[in-house]
Design a protein around this motif. Structure first.
Motif, PDB file in Angstrom:
ATOM      1  N   ASP A 156       0.812  -1.203   0.000  1.00  0.00           N
ATOM      2  CA  ASP A 156       0.000   0.000   0.000  1.00  0.00           C
ATOM      3  C   ASP A 156       0.854   1.266   0.000  1.00  0.00           C
ATOM      4  O   ASP A 156       0.589   2.225   0.713  1.00  0.00           O
ATOM      5  CB  ASP A 156      -0.934  -0.003   1.212  1.00  0.00           C
ATOM      6  N   THR A 157       1.937   1.258  -0.752  1.00  0.00           N
ATOM      7  CA  THR A 157       2.777   2.421  -0.976  1.00  0.00           C
ATOM      8  C   THR A 157       3.536   2.185  -2.266  1.00  0.00           C
ATOM      9  O   THR A 157       3.785   1.033  -2.649  1.00  0.00           O
ATOM     10  CB  THR A 157       3.773   2.650   0.182  1.00  0.00           C
ATOM     11  N   SER A 158       3.896   3.244  -2.939  1.00  0.00           N
ATOM     12  CA  SER A 158       4.688   3.107  -4.169  1.00  0.00           C
ATOM     13  C   SER A 158       6.166   3.378  -3.923  1.00  0.00           C
ATOM     14  O   SER A 158       6.954   3.404  -4.868  1.00  0.00           O
ATOM     15  CB  SER A 158       4.160   4.065  -5.238  1.00  0.00           C
ATOM     16  N   ASP A 159       6.566   3.573  -2.667  1.00  0.00           N
ATOM     17  CA  ASP A 159       7.960   3.878  -2.341  1.00  0.00           C
ATOM     18  C   ASP A 159       8.866   2.734  -2.784  1.00  0.00           C
ATOM     19  O   ASP A 159       8.659   1.570  -2.430  1.00  0.00           O
ATOM     20  CB  ASP A 159       8.104   4.092  -0.830  1.00  0.00           C
ATOM     21  N   LEU A 160       9.914   3.073  -3.568  1.00  0.00           N
ATOM     22  CA  LEU A 160      10.827   2.044  -4.064  1.00  0.00           C
ATOM     23  C   LEU A 160      11.615   1.380  -2.954  1.00  0.00           C
ATOM     24  O   LEU A 160      12.187   0.302  -3.144  1.00  0.00           O
ATOM     25  CB  LEU A 160      11.802   2.660  -5.078  1.00  0.00           C
ATOM     26  N   GLN A 161      11.668   2.016  -1.779  1.00  0.00           N
ATOM     27  CA  GLN A 161      12.463   1.462  -0.691  1.00  0.00           C
ATOM     28  C   GLN A 161      11.678   0.497   0.199  1.00  0.00           C
ATOM     29  O   GLN A 161      12.222  -0.013   1.177  1.00  0.00           O
ATOM     30  CB  GLN A 161      13.026   2.590   0.175  1.00  0.00           C
ATOM     31  N   THR A 180       9.165  -5.268  -3.312  1.00  0.00           N
ATOM     32  CA  THR A 180       7.921  -5.392  -4.073  1.00  0.00           C
ATOM     33  C   THR A 180       7.809  -4.337  -5.156  1.00  0.00           C
ATOM     34  O   THR A 180       7.376  -4.626  -6.276  1.00  0.00           O
ATOM     35  CB  THR A 180       6.722  -5.302  -3.112  1.00  0.00           C
ATOM     36  N   ASN A 181       8.185  -3.102  -4.861  1.00  0.00           N
ATOM     37  CA  ASN A 181       8.037  -2.020  -5.842  1.00  0.00           C
ATOM     38  C   ASN A 181       9.209  -1.914  -6.804  1.00  0.00           C
ATOM     39  O   ASN A 181       9.186  -1.087  -7.721  1.00  0.00           O
ATOM     40  CB  ASN A 181       7.832  -0.689  -5.122  1.00  0.00           C
ATOM     41  N   ARG A 182      10.222  -2.711  -6.606  1.00  0.00           N
ATOM     42  CA  ARG A 182      11.327  -2.816  -7.565  1.00  0.00           C
ATOM     43  C   ARG A 182      11.186  -4.063  -8.437  1.00  0.00           C
ATOM     44  O   ARG A 182      11.983  -4.279  -9.354  1.00  0.00           O
ATOM     45  CB  ARG A 182      12.669  -2.894  -6.834  1.00  0.00           C
ATOM     46  N   ASN A 183      10.207  -4.927  -8.105  1.00  0.00           N
ATOM     47  CA  ASN A 183       9.996  -6.198  -8.796  1.00  0.00           C
ATOM     48  C   ASN A 183      11.238  -7.083  -8.715  1.00  0.00           C
ATOM     49  O   ASN A 183      11.625  -7.748  -9.676  1.00  0.00           O
ATOM     50  CB  ASN A 183       9.601  -5.989 -10.264  1.00  0.00           C
ATOM     51  N   ARG A 203      16.363 -12.408  -8.781  1.00  0.00           N
ATOM     52  CA  ARG A 203      15.443 -12.730  -9.872  1.00  0.00           C
ATOM     53  C   ARG A 203      14.315 -11.707  -9.908  1.00  0.00           C
ATOM     54  O   ARG A 203      14.098 -10.932  -8.968  1.00  0.00           O
ATOM     55  CB  ARG A 203      14.860 -14.134  -9.717  1.00  0.00           C
ATOM     56  N   GLU A 204      13.592 -11.729 -11.014  1.00  0.00           N
ATOM     57  CA  GLU A 204      12.384 -10.930 -11.139  1.00  0.00           C
ATOM     58  C   GLU A 204      11.334 -11.482 -10.180  1.00  0.00           C
ATOM     59  O   GLU A 204      11.101 -12.696 -10.123  1.00  0.00           O
ATOM     60  CB  GLU A 204      11.892 -10.991 -12.592  1.00  0.00           C
ATOM     61  N   LEU A 205      10.692 -10.615  -9.417  1.00  0.00           N
ATOM     62  CA  LEU A 205       9.746 -11.064  -8.403  1.00  0.00           C
ATOM     63  C   LEU A 205       8.484 -11.661  -9.005  1.00  0.00           C
ATOM     64  O   LEU A 205       8.037 -12.739  -8.586  1.00  0.00           O
ATOM     65  CB  LEU A 205       9.379  -9.887  -7.494  1.00  0.00           C
ATOM     66  N   ARG A 206       7.879 -10.985  -9.945  1.00  0.00           N
ATOM     67  CA  ARG A 206       6.613 -11.443 -10.502  1.00  0.00           C
ATOM     68  C   ARG A 206       6.832 -12.335 -11.722  1.00  0.00           C
ATOM     69  O   ARG A 206       7.809 -12.168 -12.433  1.00  0.00           O
ATOM     70  CB  ARG A 206       5.747 -10.233 -10.872  1.00  0.00           C
ATOM     71  N   PRO A 207       5.997 -13.372 -11.905  1.00  0.00           N
ATOM     72  CA  PRO A 207       4.710 -13.603 -11.235  1.00  0.00           C
ATOM     73  C   PRO A 207       4.804 -14.428  -9.946  1.00  0.00           C
ATOM     74  O   PRO A 207       3.811 -14.586  -9.253  1.00  0.00           O
ATOM     75  CB  PRO A 207       3.920 -14.371 -12.283  1.00  0.00           C
ATOM     76  N   ASP A 208       5.996 -14.947  -9.594  1.00  0.00           N
ATOM     77  CA  ASP A 208       6.114 -15.829  -8.439  1.00  0.00           C
ATOM     78  C   ASP A 208       6.308 -15.004  -7.169  1.00  0.00           C
ATOM     79  O   ASP A 208       7.344 -15.060  -6.506  1.00  0.00           O
ATOM     80  CB  ASP A 208       7.289 -16.794  -8.644  1.00  0.00           C
ATOM     81  N   VAL A 209       5.284 -14.225  -6.789  1.00  0.00           N
ATOM     82  CA  VAL A 209       5.395 -13.291  -5.673  1.00  0.00           C
ATOM     83  C   VAL A 209       5.563 -14.024  -4.346  1.00  0.00           C
ATOM     84  O   VAL A 209       6.266 -13.556  -3.452  1.00  0.00           O
ATOM     85  CB  VAL A 209       4.162 -12.360  -5.637  1.00  0.00           C
ATOM     86  N   ASP A 210       4.912 -15.170  -4.196  1.00  0.00           N
ATOM     87  CA  ASP A 210       4.972 -15.925  -2.944  1.00  0.00           C
ATOM     88  C   ASP A 210       6.203 -16.808  -2.827  1.00  0.00           C
ATOM     89  O   ASP A 210       6.537 -17.263  -1.731  1.00  0.00           O
ATOM     90  CB  ASP A 210       3.735 -16.812  -2.792  1.00  0.00           C
ATOM     91  N   GLY A 251      18.479  -5.376  -3.488  1.00  0.00           N
ATOM     92  CA  GLY A 251      17.425  -4.571  -4.079  1.00  0.00           C
ATOM     93  C   GLY A 251      17.713  -4.095  -5.484  1.00  0.00           C
ATOM     94  O   GLY A 251      16.834  -3.528  -6.139  1.00  0.00           O
ATOM     95  N   ALA A 252      18.923  -4.311  -5.979  1.00  0.00           N
ATOM     96  CA  ALA A 252      19.281  -3.853  -7.332  1.00  0.00           C
ATOM     97  C   ALA A 252      18.696  -4.800  -8.379  1.00  0.00           C
ATOM     98  O   ALA A 252      18.673  -6.020  -8.195  1.00  0.00           O
ATOM     99  CB  ALA A 252      20.795  -3.784  -7.484  1.00  0.00           C
ATOM    100  N   TRP A 253      18.233  -4.228  -9.476  1.00  0.00           N
ATOM    101  CA  TRP A 253      17.722  -5.027 -10.590  1.00  0.00           C
ATOM    102  C   TRP A 253      18.907  -5.639 -11.335  1.00  0.00           C
ATOM    103  O   TRP A 253      19.785  -4.940 -11.837  1.00  0.00           O
ATOM    104  CB  TRP A 253      16.902  -4.165 -11.541  1.00  0.00           C
ATOM    105  N   MET A 254      18.944  -6.985 -11.393  1.00  0.00           N
ATOM    106  CA  MET A 254      20.028  -7.699 -12.068  1.00  0.00           C
ATOM    107  C   MET A 254      19.519  -8.538 -13.228  1.00  0.00           C
ATOM    108  O   MET A 254      20.242  -9.383 -13.743  1.00  0.00           O
ATOM    109  CB  MET A 254      20.758  -8.598 -11.062  1.00  0.00           C
ATOM    110  N   GLY A 255      18.268  -8.321 -13.633  1.00  0.00           N
ATOM    111  CA  GLY A 255      17.684  -9.103 -14.708  1.00  0.00           C
ATOM    112  C   GLY A 255      16.753 -10.165 -14.163  1.00  0.00           C
ATOM    113  O   GLY A 255      16.537 -10.305 -12.959  1.00  0.00           O
TER     114      GLY A 255
END
Length: 370
Positions: free
Chosen positions: A21-26, A52-55, A76-83, A316-320
């Protein structure tokens, strides 16, 4: 998007669990886990972070034997395997009855694997007060954390040799945190030729000299946790907190730690401010004091696990969509010490309180010295 977590009767906002319930990247949820044998031969450090907000979801495992540290980290990319709590070869595990948690590291290219679970010997204790800080009007830390100590069981494989992890001689410490937290990824420079922050004011990172400590200790009939930061002159910086509490089933009242005085011994001529041991004088809320001493048995660098950045990666860094890396480090090598300078170290320590012997983890961080 509805995910399995939505079946739990745990909602607190009018939304689903696939986002926050926030869009904060942190915004993040993080796990830290440490285990070591009481002889000081091995130290296992592991962690997992969900952004969550960095995927992004990432994890790391480090194993120290002597002066050798083996590292595996993955993202890894978070979505679609969020759980899902598996990142590359690393899985964070929670038992069906929530009584045990731990990490599994499957076979990989970096010479270590393990399956270690922790069972608490004391109840979880919540951080009080919660961490909160603003910088130039923006909330940069607003998070909650809990701690627990226990015993470990499982196995560890290093270089093809398997070792059993016996709860009679292995102790654990862990914490869980969630909320808005200044991310290690903020400390990474943008790739060459990429202006990631175009139109944004850079984060304020005042280079001041200060000392940070986080201490956990467990004895047979009590446990301690305390942390805070001080200036070189001994002035408190920000929030200090800590607590003394007791094993499950012990009805004695928990007591807050209100003050700590340190006398820590640094190893001469080390560029990473290596700690050899020390003495802490603790004052509790009822006015009583406790004097504890400790000696360091072994340590590992948490910088390799994404704290403040290491070899182009930080938590938290996007690595692909999928990424795995690792290496083996000789911690006695001056070049390695230079690379790890300025990072966070965890120490497995033997502690003494009167005639009692306990074990714990200390995390000293000295900015601007060495």
């Amino acid at each position: 998007m509805v995910i399995p977590s939505d079946e739990l009767l745990s909602h607190q906002v009018v939304s689903t669990f696939d986002h926050v319930d926030t869009s904060d990247l942190q915004w993040c949820e993080r796990v830290w886990f440490g285990a070591f044998d009481t002889t000081g031969r091995f130290f296992i450090g592991a962690g997992l972070g969900k952004y969550t907000n960095r995927n992004v979801i990432d994890a790391y495992v480090s194993v120290v034997e002597g002066s050798t540290q083996h590292n595996v980290r993955a993202s890894r990319e978070l979505r679609p395997d969020v759980d899902g709590l598996t990142v590359g070869p690393i899985t964070y595990r929670i038992s069906a009855d929530y009584s045990r948690v731990g990490f599994r590291l499957d076979e990989n290219d970096y010479g270590i694997s393990l399956d270690v679970m922790a069972e608490g010997v004391v109840p979880v204790v919540e951080q009080r007060p919660q961490m909160f800080r603003r910088s130039r009007g923006r909330v940069v830390n607003h998070m909650i954390r809990f701690f627990q100590y226990g015993r470990a069981h499982g196995w560890l494989n290093v270089g093809g040799t398997r070792y059993e992890i016996d709860p009679a001689s292995w102790v654990t410490q862990r914490d869980r945190s969630w909320g808005i937290r200044r991310s290690a990824a903020e400390y990474l420079p943008p790739p060459e030729g990429v202006d990631v922050g175009f139109g944004l004011q850079p984060p304020k990172r005042a280079r001041i000299t200060y000392y940070w400590h986080s201490v956990t200790m467990q004895f047979d009939d009590f446990a301690l946790q305390y942390e805070g930061a001080e200036s070189p002159e001994g002035e408190r910086l920000g929030t200090h907190h800590g607590e003394l509490w007791f094993p499950a089933g012990d009805n004695r009242k928990r007591l807050r730690v209100v003050n700590v005085e340190h006398e820590w011994d640094l190893v001469p001529h080390t560029t990473t401010n290596e700690v050899a041991g020390g003495r802490d004088l603790i004052t509790l809320e009822d006015g009583s004091t406790m004097e504890l001493t400790f000696r360091a048995m072994t340590r590992y660098s948490r910088k390799t696990g994404g704290y403040f950045g290491f070899r182009g990666w930080a938590s938290g860094a996007w690595m692909g969509s999928q990424w795995v890396a690792g290496e083996t480090l000789d911690l006695a090598d001056p070049e390695v010490q230079a690379e790890l300078k300025g990072g966070v170290w965890d120490y497995a320590v033997e502690c003494r309180y009167g005639d009692q012997v306990g074990y714990g983890n200390i995390e000293p961080f000295i900015e601007g010295i060495g």
